[in-house]
Structure formats: C-alpha cells, structure tokens
Design an enzyme around this catalytic site. Structure first.
Site, PDB file in Angstrom:
ATOM      1  CG  ASP A 147      -2.144   0.784   1.111  1.00  0.00           C
ATOM      2  OD1 ASP A 147      -3.163   0.383   1.693  1.00  0.00           O
ATOM      3  OD2 ASP A 147      -2.106   1.810   0.410  1.00  0.00           O
ATOM      4  CG  ASP A 177      -4.017   6.118   0.862  1.00  0.00           C
ATOM      5  OD1 ASP A 177      -4.980   5.427   1.188  1.00  0.00           O
ATOM      6  OD2 ASP A 177      -3.746   7.218   1.372  1.00  0.00           O
ATOM      7  CG  HIS A 185      -8.468  -0.084   5.649  1.00  0.00           C
ATOM      8  ND1 HIS A 185      -8.422  -0.263   4.265  1.00  0.00           N
ATOM      9  CD2 HIS A 185      -7.925   1.114   5.884  1.00  0.00           C
ATOM     10  CE1 HIS A 185      -7.860   0.783   3.717  1.00  0.00           C
ATOM     11  NE2 HIS A 185      -7.553   1.649   4.667  1.00  0.00           N
ATOM     12  CG  ASP A 186     -10.742   3.518   4.792  1.00  0.00           C
ATOM     13  OD1 ASP A 186     -10.246   3.754   3.675  1.00  0.00           O
ATOM     14  OD2 ASP A 186     -10.087   3.560   5.854  1.00  0.00           O
TER      15      ASP A 186
HETATM   16  O1  TEU Z   1      -8.792   6.541   2.504  1.00  0.00           O
HETATM   17  C1  TEU Z   1      -9.254   7.690   1.812  1.00  0.00           C
HETATM   18  C2  TEU Z   1     -10.522   8.136   2.405  1.00  0.00           C
HETATM   19  O2  TEU Z   1     -11.072   9.163   2.118  1.00  0.00           O
HETATM   20  C3  TEU Z   1     -11.077   7.210   3.425  1.00  0.00           C
HETATM   21  O3  TEU Z   1     -10.571   7.698   4.594  1.00  0.00           O
HETATM   22  C4  TEU Z   1     -12.560   7.150   3.368  1.00  0.00           C
HETATM   23  O4  TEU Z   1     -12.996   7.581   2.159  1.00  0.00           O
HETATM   24  C5  TEU Z   1     -13.137   8.034   4.436  1.00  0.00           C
HETATM   25  O5  TEU Z   1     -12.729   7.472   5.652  1.00  0.00           O
HETATM   26  C6  TEU Z   1     -14.631   8.016   4.333  1.00  0.00           C
HETATM   27  O6  TEU Z   1     -15.118   8.892   5.308  1.00  0.00           O
HETATM   28  C7  TEU Z   1      -7.415   6.263   2.430  1.00  0.00           C
HETATM   29  C8  TEU Z   1      -7.145   5.090   3.351  1.00  0.00           C
HETATM   30  O7  TEU Z   1      -7.884   3.958   2.901  1.00  0.00           O
HETATM   31  C9  TEU Z   1      -7.567   5.501   4.749  1.00  0.00           C
HETATM   32  O8  TEU Z   1      -7.462   4.407   5.661  1.00  0.00           O
HETATM   33  C10 TEU Z   1      -6.687   6.645   5.193  1.00  0.00           C
HETATM   34  O9  TEU Z   1      -7.134   7.106   6.454  1.00  0.00           O
HETATM   35  C11 TEU Z   1      -6.754   7.813   4.188  1.00  0.00           C
HETATM   36  O10 TEU Z   1      -6.662   7.403   2.821  1.00  0.00           O
HETATM   37  C12 TEU Z   1      -5.579   8.747   4.416  1.00  0.00           C
HETATM   38  O11 TEU Z   1      -4.402   8.082   4.039  1.00  0.00           O
END
Ligand code: TEU
Length: 546
Positions: free
Chosen positions: A95, A195, A319-320
C-alpha cells in the site's frame, strides 16, 4: 501479471494475527496464516501499511517508506513472508501512501527546521495565524491547514494534521517516490495499491470553495494522469498488479486510471456505490440504503468501464467501510443467506473481487457501546463534531456505531475462546460479541458456512472463464429490490439474481422458465430449489447456459 481471473484478499496487519502477544497483529502472524489463505484460494494479498509510523492514522501516516515498523516485525520477516507466500502461489501487494507523509517523516522534519528544499516537498504557505490560506476542510473534519508559528507558515493536510500533503508538482518528490517503488519491487512484491491516488495533483493556487470542502479543486487534479503515467513508466510497473483508490472520482476519469493501454493502473476502486446510505451525501447522517440507486451505480460503472475496456476492482468491504452484512444484509434470521447473496453479487460482476479480512466469515460491525472503545482518528473527530452539531450522546453513538471505520478493524476471528485466537495479549481494540460464534474454526467445519461459500465463488472464477472474461448487461432494472445481470462469453450465458430484501420479491421474468431451456442452477444460497416465480428473502440465484 494477469488479474482478471484472480481474487485479492485485503489484510489489515494490525488486526489480523498477533504472534508475540503485544495485542497487535504482525508479519509473523500473517506468515502463520498463509496455509488458511492458500486453502481459501486467494491469489494476492493487499497489506495495508506496516511501515514506520506514529500510528495517528494506523499507518497511513508513513514516517519511512522503505522500512518495517518494529511493531510489525523486521525486514527479514517481510522477506520470509514474500517467499512463503510465493511458495503457495500468492503474491503481495503493498500500500503506497503517496499523497502525504507523516509529519514525523525526515523530509517534513527538515522542512520544519527551515530547510526550504524540503519545504518545497509540501504545500507551505506564508501567512499569519489569523489568516488561513483557504477554507478547504480535512476529510477527517476541521480545517485542512495547520499553522507553524516558528515558520510563520501554514501547511496543507487533506487528512489528519499529522499527514502533510506532498507536492507532486516538485520533480524531486516524484523521483523520491519512484525510488520507493523500485525498493519494494526489488523485494519481489507482485503489485501495489495507491492510496487516494487521484488527489495527488493540486491546483496552482488555493482558493476558497464557496460550494463545499474544497474537494472539487484537488480531486482528479490538473496533472494527475500525467504524474501517474510517469510513475508507472519510470518504475516499470506496467506489468504488475496495480490498483488506485479513487476518492470521489468520475467515471470518465476512472476509465483513464484503469483503462487498458492508458499506461496507468490495472484497476481502480471507486466508492459511489458505498454512499447509497449517506443522507444528502453525508457519511455522518444515517439513511436506509437506497438499493435502486445501488443498482444504478453498479450498472453505470460496470457497463461504463466495459465500454472503455477499463477494469474495476469489485468490493463491498475494506478497512474504511462498515461490515457489509451489517450494512446491506441481515445479522439475524437471514445472516447466512444475506452474506452469501452479497458475496455472489460482487464476485460474479465484471472485475477483480477483493475480500476484506473477516468478510468471508460474515463478521458483523463492532457493536461497541461507548466512544472509549473506538480508536480511529476519523471516528473520534466526528464524535466530537456530531456532539457540537447538537446530537445527544445516544444519537451520536448511533451514527458512530453504523459508520465508524473501526467496524472493520476489530481483530480477525480465528477460533472460539479468548480474543478469538487473535492474540494471547490484550488486543489494541475490542472484539464484537459475535466473535464467540463467528470464526474460521467453526466455518471451516460447516459445509454450509459463509466461508465455504466464498471458497466456492473463488473456485468458480477459476473454472468458469465466463466470469472473468464475459461481458455484462444489467436486467430487471425497473425493480428497486433486486440487482440482476447477465454475463456472456461466446455461446455461454450466466444470469445472476440478487434479492436485497428480507421478504420475497417478484421478478419481471418468470424464473421458472430457466431450468427447461438448457440452463442449470450453478449457485444458490438456499438448500431447496426455488419453484416459485419470485425470489425468497435475500435469495441469490445463478443460472448457467453452457
Ligand atoms: O482513505 C481515503 C478516504 O477518504 C477514506 O478515509 C474514506 O474515504 C473516508 O474514511 C470516508 O469517510 C485512504 C485510506 O484507505 C484511509 O485508511 C486513510 O485514512 C486515508 O486514505 C488517508 O491516508
């Protein structure tokens, strides 16, 4: 590398398997579970970041791109993981968080010490503490600028203030990041996930956004495709498996990011289909999922990307995102049926399927009752914001319980007993009550389990070329309760019917016509064959004409 008939399994290392009892997952823990992953039949493992990080955003705040954070183990552990995975025919995807670094990164520290060369690696704007450069907002809440009094400057952070945005306009930054890719490529990885890659190109000037949080200025920015093509070309990763996370992108851009021959990526994650339960588009306002809109969005991206010979990553979970069975399925009476229907709906689409750890078990949301149980920076920020908006603690917690990213960050559930076999120590985050009965051990021993169903879907993708290579067209498109589509390859045809409701629903076509005309039932989530002209609750029916 081929990817159309492959399946990617996403691992959040911090929550996958702990080997040393410190309550956090690690690389040796992943190595100990490779036989399970091989048994499941997945082809690639996408590991979220395990590089040195202050962990403000659980590793998406990278302080050194070319090392292993000691909490996860050593470089030797990583090299063992690559070798052991390869022995099982599994490739690793790393990643790459290239939109921003941690403010603990040496580049940022040098910038803070006044080194102007490194200040140009970021977006520093001179000014006074009472005059923010523009009104953009962080995606984690609050302003997207942080003031540094010692420098008399602000710096941009689209995410947490500990994540300073990199200035890709600076060729020196692009060269540094190419070196990172070359370093991990030399370690034998099979691919990369990028990312928020569509946010890397910022506009020349920073102006207030009178209509929103500023995202329209930096999303799919002016040079994003040029930068991405340069990165891929100069690092020679065009033949590897690459996927871009695209935040709030458009189909037209998605067709370029993941188009055959565009020199950019193998495939892309778009998220529009995962906002059908966002009231007024706001993640932090609850709404019953709009299934009709879900089908429209899946259809738009499936048929749109097909038209331009571009490729989707297809997924519900990561994970989000909250756990899909809690979000679009049922965790009660129809838990198994709905989890299997959701799995079939995604895995039979045109695209490469991603399974997020625990999704294959039907793991539900965390079910935490107190904000003190949550760890995620976005969650904790928005708990504060929701209370400031006037929600009661109970109302705010209802939103948090449904939307928190921690829903998918509770430990992987391996077996019955303490901490579901994740750690012998105290886990960094709690486990849902459901962990007592939902785990790998129980489901490997149940031929009708959700886990066995995922394993069957993965195997079908290898057996039926039609699934990986076939065209797609959506059917039953007037029905707000069903998602249905047809796949075709040569003379072969597959039809997939998914009932997203907890009650029976009628279909426009009388399903009883299928068995008679050379079709056979390839897959179902019900034991008894359906002799009705309607779909049963959360029913998945897959018919194949060879
Ligand atoms: O996620 C991008 C992002 O915007 C996500 O955080 C998600 O869309 C958001 O939480 C929705 O409210 C990436 C990674 O997957 C995330 O874990 C990171 O926190 C973020 O980028 C910053 O690197």
């Amino acid at each position: 590398m081929d990817f159309k008939d492959k399946v990617v399994y996403q691992i959040y290392p911090k929550s996958f398997q702990d080997s040393d009892g410190d309550g956090r997952g690690d690389l040796q823990g992943i190595i100990s579970r490779l036989d399970y992953l091989s048994w499941l039949g997945v082809d690639y493992l996408w590991l979220t970041p395990f590089f040195p990080s202050p962990q403000r955003d659980n590793g998406y705040d990278v302080a050194n791109y070319c090392a292993i954070d000691p909490q996860y183990g050593t470089m030797a552990d990583f090299e063992t993981l690559v070798a052991e995975a390869r022995k099982r025919g599994i490739g690793l995807m790393l990643d790459m968080v290239f939109n921003h670094t941690s403010t603990e990164h040496i580049w940022f520290k040098r910038a803070l010490n006044g080194d102007e060369q490194y200040q140009s690696y970021y977006f520093f704007q001179s000014g006074t503490a009472d005059k923010i450069p523009c009104n953009w907002e962080s995606k984690f809440g609050g302003p997207a600028w942080k003031y540094v009094p010692a420098l008399g400057k602000w710096y941009l952070h689209l995410f947490d203030e500990g994540q300073a945005d990199l200035n890709w306009e600076n060729p020196a930054v692009r060269e540094e990041l190419k070196q990172v890719i070359r370093f991990w490529k030399a370690k034998g990885v099979a691919g990369f996930r990028f990312d928020v890659v569509n946010l890397i190109s910022k506009p020349k000037k920073f102006e207030d956004d009178g209509q929103g949080d500023g995202r329209r200025f930096y999303t799919d920015g002016p040079h994003v495709h040029e930068f991405l093509q340069e990165l891929v070309r100069d690092t020679g990763i065009g033949n590897m498996v690459t996927v871009g996370e695209l935040s709030s992108t458009t189909l037209a851009n998605g067709q370029r990011y993941a188009g055959a021959g565009t020199g950019e990526l193998s495939m892309c994650f778009s998220f529009h289909h995962l906002k059908v339960d966002y009231k007024d588009g706001d993640k932090w306002q609850l709404m019953v999922p709009d299934i009709g809109n879900l089908r429209e969005l899946l259809q738009e991206w499936q048929e749109g990307m097909q038209a331009s010979d571009s490729w989707n990553a297809v997924f519900w979970c990561n994970h989000d995102q909250p756990r899909v069975v809690s979000r679009f399925g049922d965790t009660g009476r129809y838990w198994k049926e709905s989890a299997k229907m959701l799995a079939g709906c995604i895995h039979l689409l045109r695209g490469t399927p991603y399974i997020y750890q625990g999704e294959e078990l039907g793991m539900p949301n965390a079910g935490f009752r107190d904000i003190g149980q949550y760890r995620d920076v976005e969650t904790l920020n928005y708990h504060k914001i929701l209370r400031e908006r006037g929600l009661s603690e109970e109302e705010a917690m209802k939103v948090i319980q449904a939307r928190s990213r921690d829903n998918s960050r509770t430990p992987m559930q391996w077996q019955a007993g303490r901490n579901a076999g994740f750690t012998a120590g105290t886990p960094w985050i709690g486990l849902p009550e459901a962990a007592a009965s939902i785990h790998v051990e129980a489901e490997q021993n149940d031929s009708d389990s959700i886990l066995q169903f995922y394993r069957k879907l993965i195997r079908l993708r290898k057996e039926q070329k039609l699934i990986a290579e076939g065209s797609i067209a959506f059917i039953e498109t007037e029905n707000p309760d069903i998602i249905a589509y047809r796949r075709k390859l040569g003379q072969q045809e597959l039809v997939v019917y998914c009932n997203f409701r907890s009650h029976s629903v009628h279909t426009a076509k009388d399903l009883r016509q299928y068995p008679a005309t050379g079709w056979r039932l390839l897959l179902s989530n019900y034991a008894e064959e359906n002799s009705l002209a309607e779909l049963r609750p959360y029913e998945l029916m897959v018919w194949l004409k060879d």
